[in-house]
Write an enzyme that holds these catalytic residues in place. Structure first.
Site, PDB file in Angstrom:
ATOM      1  N   SER A  96       0.859  -1.119  -0.172  1.00 53.83           N
ATOM      2  CA  SER A  96      -0.187   0.087   0.129  1.00 53.83           C
ATOM      3  C   SER A  96       0.824   1.316   0.003  1.00 53.83           C
ATOM      4  O   SER A  96       1.939   1.293   0.586  1.00 53.83           O
ATOM      5  CB  SER A  96      -0.965  -0.055   1.241  1.00 53.83           C
ATOM      6  OG  SER A  96      -1.385   1.230   1.444  1.00 53.83           O
ATOM      7  N   TYR A 144      -2.624  -1.009  10.424  1.00 50.44           N
ATOM      8  CA  TYR A 144      -2.294  -1.377   8.944  1.00 50.44           C
ATOM      9  C   TYR A 144      -1.182  -0.653   8.295  1.00 50.44           C
ATOM     10  O   TYR A 144      -0.374  -1.424   7.501  1.00 50.44           O
ATOM     11  CB  TYR A 144      -3.584  -0.474   8.217  1.00 50.44           C
ATOM     12  CG  TYR A 144      -3.672  -0.944   6.773  1.00 50.44           C
ATOM     13  CD1 TYR A 144      -4.236  -1.937   6.188  1.00 50.44           C
ATOM     14  CD2 TYR A 144      -3.110   0.220   5.862  1.00 50.44           C
ATOM     15  CE1 TYR A 144      -4.604  -2.196   5.062  1.00 50.44           C
ATOM     16  CE2 TYR A 144      -3.233   0.051   4.386  1.00 50.44           C
ATOM     17  CZ  TYR A 144      -3.831  -1.236   3.964  1.00 50.44           C
ATOM     18  OH  TYR A 144      -4.130  -1.409   2.802  1.00 50.44           O
TER      19      TYR A 144
HETATM   20  C1  BGC Z   1      -6.046   1.401   1.948  1.00 54.66           C
HETATM   21  C2  BGC Z   1      -7.362   2.173   1.301  1.00 54.66           C
HETATM   22  C3  BGC Z   1      -7.081   3.853   1.282  1.00 54.66           C
HETATM   23  C4  BGC Z   1      -5.632   3.780   0.539  1.00 54.66           C
HETATM   24  C5  BGC Z   1      -5.109   5.368  -0.001  1.00 54.66           C
HETATM   25  C6  BGC Z   1      -5.137   1.507   0.940  1.00 54.66           C
HETATM   26  O1  BGC Z   1      -4.092   0.810   1.504  1.00 54.66           O
HETATM   27  O2  BGC Z   1      -6.678   0.029   1.965  1.00 54.66           O
HETATM   28  O3  BGC Z   1      -8.421   2.251   2.306  1.00 54.66           O
HETATM   29  O4  BGC Z   1      -7.961   4.596   0.479  1.00 54.66           O
HETATM   30  O5  BGC Z   1      -4.493   2.996   0.992  1.00 54.66           O
HETATM   31  O6  BGC Z   1      -4.990   5.850   1.370  1.00 54.66           O
END
Ligand code: BGC
Length: 269
Positions: free
Chosen positions: A154, A167
């Site tokens: 991410s 996360y």
């Molecule tokens: C998350 C999303 C978010 C995106 C940008 C992703 O890794 O799961 O919820 O919109 O990152 O912030």
């Protein structure tokens, strides 16, 4: 719909392929000729639908239940995939989830769940894939590499994210897990790379784009001024899985419309 034979006769395990980015990647790899193992943990109906739709457009796919954070279930999934398709050539470590809370309010359960699925899950699936690549040995007519692994990360592996510490920590972990695996496994001709999506329209972040106001506010963070779609990730995953990227190892592609370019400094700061 674009079709190719870049992944012809190869088997790809895609975790969390019943929805969102995983589903988009499953379709993309199938359209490049791969047989796809559509993993899910909840959402059997959706997973079966993905398989049916892939078959309907001439592809080959099977469903495979496994909680990626459960060692026995992961091993059973790989056994099933090898039994059905002979081997595994590609692993897309995609399954992931969010359990958002401020640090003060975050429960240990929320912390552990996210680390277990997003990070430990990638380790467990990578380990089984590597063992299968080693068992099978090289098949140069299918691919120059012994195997290819893609770790879905991410933008939050480098952008800190308040109220999402679990996360962000899991994705930061994925980044260095991926690079370490790439370094360790390269001499065996196993390529390991990452994809770090920005905001992509999927069920995980519906609140961020489903109303006009939400989408406008989200677009302030995206220099390219469009919210991503799963096809954007599918294309990157296909390239990283194929021999077109044969000399690419241990890198992360940020597929984010420029979200990692500090858009708040665009006017000079
Ligand atoms: C998350 C999303 C978010 C995106 C940008 C992703 O890794 O799961 O919820 O919109 O990152 O912030």
């Amino acid at each position: 719909m674009e079709k190719s034979e870049k992944l012809k006769d190869q088997c790809a395990v895609v975790t969390g392929a019943n929805s969102g980015i995983g589903k988009g990647v499953a379709f993309a790899l199938s359209r490049a000729g791969a047989k796809v193992v559509v993993n899910y943990v909840v959402g059997e109906t959706e997973a079966s639908k993905v398989v049916q739709e892939i078959k309907a457009e001439g592809g080959e796919a099977m469903i495979a239940h496994a909680d990626v954070s459960n060692e026995q279930q992961v091993q059973a999934m790989f056994t099933k995939a090898v039994k059905e398709y002979g081997t595994v050539d590609i692993l897309v470590n995609n399954a992931g989830l969010q359990r958002d809370a401020t640090i003060a309010e975050m429960t240990l359960e929320q912390w552990n769940k996210v680390i277990e699925v997003n990070l430990t899950g990638q380790f467990l699936c990578t380990r089984e894939a590597v063992r299968e690549f080693q068992r099978r040995g090289p098949v140069p007519e299918r691919s120059s590499a012994l195997g290819k692994i893609i770790c879905m990360s991410s933008v939050h592996d480098i952008i800190p994210w308040a109220t999402h510490a679990n996360y962000a920590a899991s994705k930061g972990g994925v980044l260095l897990f991926m690079k370490t695996a790439a370094q360790e496994l390269a001499p065996q001709k196993i390529r390991v790379n990452g994809i770090s999506p920005g905001a992509i329209k999927t069920p995980i972040n519906t609140d961020a784009w489903s109303t006009k106001e939400a989408e406008e506010s989200l677009l302030k963070l995206i220099p390219y001024k469009r919210v991503g779609v799963v096809e954007d990730i599918g294309k990157a995953a296909t390239w990283l899985s194929s021999d077109d990227s044969d000399y690419v190892n241990g890198i992360t592609i940020y597929v984010d419309g420029g979200m990692t370019c500090y858009p708040e400094f665009a006017d000079g700061g």
